[in-house]
Design a protein around this motif. Sequence first.
Motif, PDB file in Angstrom:
ATOM      1  N   UNK A   1      15.964 -44.100  35.111  1.00  0.00           N
ATOM      2  CA  UNK A   1      14.844 -44.332  34.574  1.00  0.00           C
ATOM      3  C   UNK A   1      14.313 -45.447  35.305  1.00  0.00           C
ATOM      4  N   UNK A   2      13.024 -45.179  35.686  1.00  0.00           N
ATOM      5  CA  UNK A   2      12.173 -46.425  36.470  1.00  0.00           C
ATOM      6  C   UNK A   2      10.880 -45.963  36.326  1.00  0.00           C
ATOM      7  N   UNK A   3       9.892 -47.241  36.784  1.00  0.00           N
ATOM      8  CA  UNK A   3       8.525 -47.113  36.504  1.00  0.00           C
ATOM      9  C   UNK A   3       8.108 -46.231  37.825  1.00  0.00           C
ATOM     10  N   UNK A   4       6.856 -45.392  37.731  1.00  0.00           N
ATOM     11  CA  UNK A   4       6.616 -44.886  39.024  1.00  0.00           C
ATOM     12  C   UNK A   4       6.117 -46.077  39.775  1.00  0.00           C
ATOM     13  N   UNK A   5       5.840 -45.610  41.109  1.00  0.00           N
ATOM     14  CA  UNK A   5       5.062 -46.662  41.946  1.00  0.00           C
ATOM     15  C   UNK A   5       3.947 -47.213  41.413  1.00  0.00           C
TER      16      UNK A   5
ATOM     17  N   UNK B   1       3.088 -48.237  38.985  1.00  0.00           N
ATOM     18  CA  UNK B   1       2.764 -47.586  37.555  1.00  0.00           C
ATOM     19  C   UNK B   1       3.739 -48.593  36.501  1.00  0.00           C
ATOM     20  N   UNK B   2       3.079 -48.635  35.197  1.00  0.00           N
ATOM     21  CA  UNK B   2       3.961 -49.041  33.999  1.00  0.00           C
ATOM     22  C   UNK B   2       4.693 -48.042  33.415  1.00  0.00           C
ATOM     23  N   UNK B   3       4.230 -46.740  33.621  1.00  0.00           N
ATOM     24  CA  UNK B   3       4.695 -45.506  33.185  1.00  0.00           C
ATOM     25  C   UNK B   3       6.245 -45.163  33.696  1.00  0.00           C
ATOM     26  N   UNK B   4       6.918 -44.858  33.008  1.00  0.00           N
ATOM     27  CA  UNK B   4       8.608 -44.748  33.285  1.00  0.00           C
ATOM     28  C   UNK B   4       8.840 -43.347  33.565  1.00  0.00           C
ATOM     29  N   UNK B   5       9.591 -42.887  34.422  1.00  0.00           N
ATOM     30  CA  UNK B   5       9.885 -41.416  34.758  1.00  0.00           C
ATOM     31  C   UNK B   5      11.349 -41.607  35.052  1.00  0.00           C
TER      32      UNK B   5
ATOM     33  N   UNK C   1      13.362 -52.891  38.586  1.00  0.00           N
ATOM     34  CA  UNK C   1      12.095 -52.675  38.343  1.00  0.00           C
ATOM     35  C   UNK C   1      11.229 -53.380  39.211  1.00  0.00           C
ATOM     36  N   UNK C   2      11.263 -54.397  39.504  1.00  0.00           N
ATOM     37  CA  UNK C   2      10.722 -55.093  40.789  1.00  0.00           C
ATOM     38  C   UNK C   2      10.461 -54.400  41.966  1.00  0.00           C
ATOM     39  N   UNK C   3      11.353 -53.526  42.157  1.00  0.00           N
ATOM     40  CA  UNK C   3      11.399 -52.652  43.650  1.00  0.00           C
ATOM     41  C   UNK C   3      10.240 -51.658  43.470  1.00  0.00           C
ATOM     42  N   UNK C   4       9.598 -51.323  42.413  1.00  0.00           N
ATOM     43  CA  UNK C   4       8.678 -50.338  42.181  1.00  0.00           C
ATOM     44  C   UNK C   4       7.215 -51.097  41.913  1.00  0.00           C
ATOM     45  N   UNK C   5       6.787 -52.273  42.005  1.00  0.00           N
ATOM     46  CA  UNK C   5       5.648 -52.853  41.774  1.00  0.00           C
ATOM     47  C   UNK C   5       4.812 -52.652  43.007  1.00  0.00           C
TER      48      UNK C   5
END
Length: 118
Positions: free
Chosen positions: A9-13, A15-19, A114-118
Amino acid sequence: MSAPIRFRTRPGYQSRDLLIELMDDHRAPGFPDMSVMLRDLLGASRALHPEGLDSRYLIDRRITLWTYPGGSYEIDDDNWGLFVCAPENNVSVIAEIERVLLETGLFEKQSVDFDQFR
């Protein structure tokens, strides 16, 4: 499949929305049909996508929209991956999907930076 199916479970690239991203080969023999599984576990039904994505001819991608008593979610299935997104009530819908996946005993949640997807 004998080993648990990995997901994260992670944020979209950007994005703050999870997927939910399924990490294993969703095209492999024995991989469960996520549409059917989530439909049955959540009591969901297929809905027409408001942007017409489910009726467009997409060569290597299929997006379906599903509704259930807790909200709605999209299954984004392409040649390279399988994702479950929730455009509305994002946190609660993703949490519920995560919960039902884990309860099946077929899935294993992987940790995420989560920092990987900022």
